[in-house]
Design an enzyme around this catalytic site. Structure first.
Site, PDB file in Angstrom:
ATOM      1  N   SER A 139      11.696 -45.689   8.302  1.00  0.00           N
ATOM      2  CA  SER A 139      10.516 -45.601   9.103  1.00  0.00           C
ATOM      3  C   SER A 139       9.540 -46.558   8.095  1.00  0.00           C
ATOM      4  O   SER A 139       9.709 -46.467   6.860  1.00  0.00           O
ATOM      5  CB  SER A 139       9.894 -44.318   9.360  1.00  0.00           C
ATOM      6  OG  SER A 139       8.478 -44.448   9.644  1.00  0.00           O
ATOM      7  N   TYR A 151       7.327 -35.452   7.456  1.00  0.00           N
ATOM      8  CA  TYR A 151       8.368 -36.333   8.077  1.00  0.00           C
ATOM      9  C   TYR A 151       8.230 -37.653   7.239  1.00  0.00           C
ATOM     10  O   TYR A 151       9.461 -38.085   6.973  1.00  0.00           O
ATOM     11  CB  TYR A 151       7.711 -36.856   9.409  1.00  0.00           C
ATOM     12  CG  TYR A 151       8.319 -37.928   9.862  1.00  0.00           C
ATOM     13  CD1 TYR A 151       9.661 -37.837  10.835  1.00  0.00           C
ATOM     14  CD2 TYR A 151       7.687 -39.166   9.934  1.00  0.00           C
ATOM     15  CE1 TYR A 151      10.200 -39.012  11.263  1.00  0.00           C
ATOM     16  CE2 TYR A 151       8.543 -40.477  10.784  1.00  0.00           C
ATOM     17  CZ  TYR A 151       9.801 -40.114  11.233  1.00  0.00           C
ATOM     18  OH  TYR A 151      10.328 -41.458  11.676  1.00  0.00           O
TER      19      TYR A 151
END
Length: 233
Positions: A139, A151
């Site tokens: 990501s 996350y």
């Protein structure tokens, strides 16, 4: 005649994994669709056709489930040419304030980090046989942290997994690609607020994946950082 190449995709039932499966089949691959949602997987398998795809229900946080995924793949196709470790999610639990949702953290780490590591550990021996390709979904927030929850840490770990696998597999012919998307319009955002920025489509990331695996064997696309135009970070 050489058999068609086989691509195994985790997190294949929606979003980036689903788009990757469609593009891979269109490019001549046979695909293994792995995810927790049996119903969605079966619908996608039916769409792609029985000669092009198989569906395997698999929770990547479960080692035995991944072993079954691997065994089913080899029983059906006898080989693995590429693996896309794409399964992952965010619940958005913050470090400070709000409710304490430690079980959400545990589930996220087991899926995003442990699950990706297990996919690598189980599939790399098969990829050595085919001089194959290991791809993994990181990501943008595993590159530059811009959100306030765990996350981002899991995606930094995914970046480290990609680098560690690349280092370990030097000399085997295996290629390793880390895909780092920015904001993508997927079901990922059902659990957390979507930022008010431009967004990519899942097909955009799938094209990046196909670009990487379509290169000649001596070309290893190590990392693709891909943001929608106008996303600031």
């Amino acid at each position: 005649m050489q058999s068609r190449k086989v691509l195994l995709i985790t997190g294949a039932s929606t979003g980036i994994g689903e788009a990757a499966a469609r593009q891979a089949v269109a490019s001549g691959y046979r695909v293994v669709l792995a995810a927790r949602s049996t119903e969605k997987l079966e619908a996608l398998r039916e769409e792609l056709g029985e000669n092009n795809a198989i569906a395997v229900t698999c929770d990547v946080s479960d080692w035995k489930a991944q072993q079954n995924m691997l065994n089913t793949t080899l029983e059906r196709y006898g080989q693995i040419d590429a693996v896309f470790a794409n399964a992952g999610f965010s619940k958005g639990s913050p470090f400070y304030g709000g409710e304490n949702k430690f079980e959400e953290w545990k589930e996220m780490v087991l899926t995003n980090v442990f699950g990706a590591a297990v996919t690598a550990r189980l599939c790399l021996p098969e990829l050595v046989k085919t001089k194959g390709h290991f791809l993994i979904t990181g990501s943008v927030v595993g590159h530059i942290t811009s959100i306030r929850n765990l996350y981002a840490a899991t995606k930094w770990a995914v970046s480290a997994i990609a680098q560690a696998v690349r280092n370990e597999m030097v000399g085997t012919g295996i290629r390793v690609t880390l895909l780092e998307p920015g904001v993508v319009d997927t079901p990922f955002w059902e659990a957390i607020p979507k930022p008010g920025t431009p967004e990519l489509e899942p097909e955009d990331i799938a094209r990046a994946m196909m670009y990487a695996i379509s290169q000649p064997p001596h070309v290893d696309v190590n990392q693709v950082l891909i943001r929608p135009t106008g996303q600031p970070h």
